[in-house]
Design an enzyme around this catalytic site. Structure first.
Site, PDB file in Angstrom:
ATOM      1  N   SER A 153       8.219  40.261  51.544  1.00 55.09           N
ATOM      2  CA  SER A 153       8.197  40.088  52.989  1.00 55.09           C
ATOM      3  C   SER A 153       7.108  40.966  53.589  1.00 55.09           C
ATOM      4  O   SER A 153       6.448  41.718  52.877  1.00 55.09           O
ATOM      5  CB  SER A 153       9.557  40.459  53.587  1.00 55.09           C
ATOM      6  OG  SER A 153       9.725  41.862  53.487  1.00 55.09           O
ATOM      7  N   LYS A 154       6.958  40.849  54.890  1.00 55.94           N
ATOM      8  CA  LYS A 154       5.849  41.522  55.589  1.00 55.94           C
ATOM      9  C   LYS A 154       5.746  43.010  55.293  1.00 55.94           C
ATOM     10  O   LYS A 154       4.657  43.566  55.301  1.00 55.94           O
ATOM     11  CB  LYS A 154       5.988  41.314  57.099  1.00 55.94           C
ATOM     12  CG  LYS A 154       5.491  39.949  57.544  1.00 55.94           C
ATOM     13  CD  LYS A 154       4.719  40.039  58.865  1.00 55.94           C
ATOM     14  CE  LYS A 154       3.995  38.753  59.190  1.00 55.94           C
ATOM     15  NZ  LYS A 154       4.713  37.835  60.045  1.00 55.94           N
ATOM     16  N   ARG A 155       6.880  43.650  55.052  1.00 56.05           N
ATOM     17  CA  ARG A 155       6.777  45.102  54.851  1.00 56.05           C
ATOM     18  C   ARG A 155       6.068  45.450  53.548  1.00 56.05           C
ATOM     19  O   ARG A 155       5.684  46.587  53.319  1.00 56.05           O
ATOM     20  CB  ARG A 155       8.139  45.769  54.945  1.00 56.05           C
ATOM     21  CG  ARG A 155       9.040  45.530  53.784  1.00 56.05           C
ATOM     22  CD  ARG A 155      10.451  45.924  54.177  1.00 56.05           C
ATOM     23  NE  ARG A 155      11.397  45.156  53.422  1.00 56.05           N
ATOM     24  CZ  ARG A 155      12.144  45.644  52.465  1.00 56.05           C
ATOM     25  NH1 ARG A 155      12.042  46.916  52.162  1.00 56.05           N
ATOM     26  NH2 ARG A 155      12.997  44.879  51.832  1.00 56.05           N
ATOM     27  N   HIS A 156       5.893  44.450  52.677  1.00 53.03           N
ATOM     28  CA  HIS A 156       5.150  44.705  51.436  1.00 53.03           C
ATOM     29  C   HIS A 156       3.646  44.534  51.626  1.00 53.03           C
ATOM     30  O   HIS A 156       2.857  44.976  50.810  1.00 53.03           O
ATOM     31  CB  HIS A 156       5.625  43.762  50.327  1.00 53.03           C
ATOM     32  CG  HIS A 156       7.062  43.937  49.973  1.00 53.03           C
ATOM     33  ND1 HIS A 156       8.016  42.973  50.192  1.00 53.03           N
ATOM     34  CD2 HIS A 156       7.710  44.997  49.431  1.00 53.03           C
ATOM     35  CE1 HIS A 156       9.196  43.421  49.792  1.00 53.03           C
ATOM     36  NE2 HIS A 156       9.040  44.646  49.335  1.00 53.03           N
ATOM     37  N   GLY A 157       3.257  43.874  52.698  1.00 51.01           N
ATOM     38  CA  GLY A 157       1.832  43.615  52.929  1.00 51.01           C
ATOM     39  C   GLY A 157       1.665  42.213  53.499  1.00 51.01           C
ATOM     40  O   GLY A 157       2.628  41.614  53.980  1.00 51.01           O
TER      41      GLY A 157
END
Ligand code: GLU
Length: 483
Positions: free
Chosen positions: A254-258
């Site tokens: 998800s977005k928090r990974h990049g």
């Protein structure tokens, strides 16, 4: 003759292409193409609430850019048109009515309030079968009264439903656990659960390739095939894509990974070919250890046997590495096409951006890194004099100052300002002065660049800066060291 494989990619237009979805598209395409089959694109837009303007274009554009070509679908058309579900509503209604007739589905007139009141007892989306056994007369009366209704799939009360997934093996579910899910909603729109089955059948899809979030709902879809008396397709569910969390664990990407959409990766300076190559290996591997694949090679090598059921971890560092290798291999004209507009935008006029581009070609992992790597060209960076100290070359701020003072007039009178001439000039100075060439180059490079690590040496950088800026920076360095 064995049947021709038909696969499809059936995205919902959400406005962006998640890497996981792109991988699904790629694997589905490769499965068809590896066996001379057909690949269909279908847009699943029946969830009107989630509708996003222009979202379909993102899908078409992404597939085009990555070289995933559909044989049937929007734009190209085909014998099963239309390929956008919102344009197929009468078809779903017709097929839902068939199941009502055969007893595999029924009209449900329960009000929103009644369903709401069930939530606590049977959970969201649950249903207690209230309208399962309405008589034909009751149904007719309700319809005449204009009562809103949905059509529900009638699940068998007992027994189990199983299928064999090509990747995960047998999947079974007790029918008693299945809810009578909605097939046609009150607004006349079908649910995904129903219409994708109708479409897959009508479009002749032989292999359903999709994310494994559908693994356990597939028995319900199998029951629909059975109810219609249709042959079930093969199912190929793909392992989840995970991202690495800060604490070392993994969780759904998800977005928090990049960046998680294809478009974001492209905007960050990744090449579509590198992205495709990397995601091809996220859940699939060939028998050999080959890492680099063109699309044509993938089409030849891909097979279901190479798919893994363990979750694949998206590794941004690995993608970066792939990308840097792809950038290095780019022919100059294609590389320049991407690099020069960026440099033009960020560099002052006097900078020789063509030369700078050459220096950066083998030194960037992504095009997004150009600005960072060229920071010293754009600005005169703050620096301290300890940058002049270098053990190997035995340089100190003091002996660098002396070198710079002596080199400055030579540079001022230089007639040719290109790398070779400048290199010859500094070599000559080194021979004349008895100073090591490395020490001379070090002094000049630090004075010009004001940065320790640079793409290219002293004379290459002087060529990039041009005479005026190079001399000006030399003078500034002398002033600073003198102060
Ligand atoms: N529209 C569904 C999705 O985007 C498709 C699932 C499927 O391929 O059946 O998740």
């Amino acid at each position: 003759m064995s049947e021709t494989i038909v696969t499809r990619f059936a995205p919902s237009p959400t406005g962006f292409m998640h890497i996981g979805n792109l991988r699904t598209a790629l694997y589905s395409y490769l499965l068809a193409k590896s066996q001379g089959g057909k690949f269909i694109l279908r847009i699943e837009d029946t969830d009107q609430v989630r509708h996003v303007e222009g979202a379909e274009d993102v899908i078409l554009q992404t597939l085009k850019t990555t070289g995933i070509e559909w044989d049937e679908g929007p734009v190209v058309g085909g014998e099963h048109a239309p390929y956008v579900q919102s344009e197929r509503l009468p078809i779903y209604k017709e097929y839902a009515e068939k199941l009502v007739k055969s007893g595999h589905a029924y009209y449900c007139f329960c009000t929103a309030e009644r369903l709401e009141s069930l939530k606590n007892d049977i959970g969201i989306g649950g249903y207690d079968g209230h309208c399962r056994n309405l008589t034909a007369e009751e149904v007719a009366q309700n319809l005449t009264d204009g009562k809103p209704y949905v059509i529900r799939q009638r699940m068998p009360d007992e027994g189990t439903t199983s299928y064999v997934d090509e990747v995960y093996g047998e999947v079974s579910i007790e029918n008693s656990e299945l809810r009578d899910q909605i097939m046609i909603k009150a607004d006349g729109y079908p649910t995904y659960n129903f219409c994708h089955v109708v479409d897959d059948y009508l479009m002749g899809v032989t292999h359903v390739v999709r994310g494994n979030e559908y693994l356990t709902s597939t028995p319900k879809y199998c029951l629909l095939y059975d109810a219609f008396g249709w042959e079930r397709p093969h199912y190929v569910h793909l392992p989840l894509l995970m991202g690495k969390d800060a604490d070392g664990n993994v969780s759904k990407l998800s977005k928090r990974h990049g960046a998680v959409s294809f478009q974001d990766l492209v905007n960050d300076g990744y090449l579509p070919e590198a992205i495709v190559n990397y995601i091809a290996l996220l859940g699939w591997a060939s028998k050999d250890t080959q890492e680099f694949y063109t699309m044509d090679e993938l089409k030849q090598s891909f097979s279901i046997e190479g798919l893994s059921k363990s979750p694949a971890v998206f590794d941004y560092e690995k993608l970066k590495w792939f990308n840097s290798e792809y950038i290095k291999k780019l022919p100059d004209d294609q590389y320049n096409e991407k690099a020069l507009p960026i440099l033009k935008e960020i560099c002052p006029d006097y900078v020789n951006i063509e030369k700078l581009a050459v220096l950066l070609h083998t030194r960037i992992d992504t095009f997004g890194e150009i600005a960072e790597k060229a920071d010293f060209v754009i600005n005169r960076l703050d620096m301290t004099s300890d940058l002049y100290t270098n053990k190997k070359n035995k340089t100190t701020p003091e002996n660098c100052l002396e070198t710079l003072k002596e080199v400055l007039p030579l540079l001022e009178s230089a007639e040719n300002w290109d790398n070779d001439s400048l290199f010859a000039l500094l070599k000559q100075y080194s021979a004349d002065s008895g100073k090591k060439a490395g020490a001379v180059m070090w002094a000049v490079r630090i004075a010009i660049a004001r940065k320790g690590i640079t793409p290219g040496g002293a004379t290459e950088l002087m060529e990039v800066f041009g005479k005026e800026e190079s001399i000006s920076r030399m003078k500034l360095a002398i002033d600073e060291l003198t102060a």
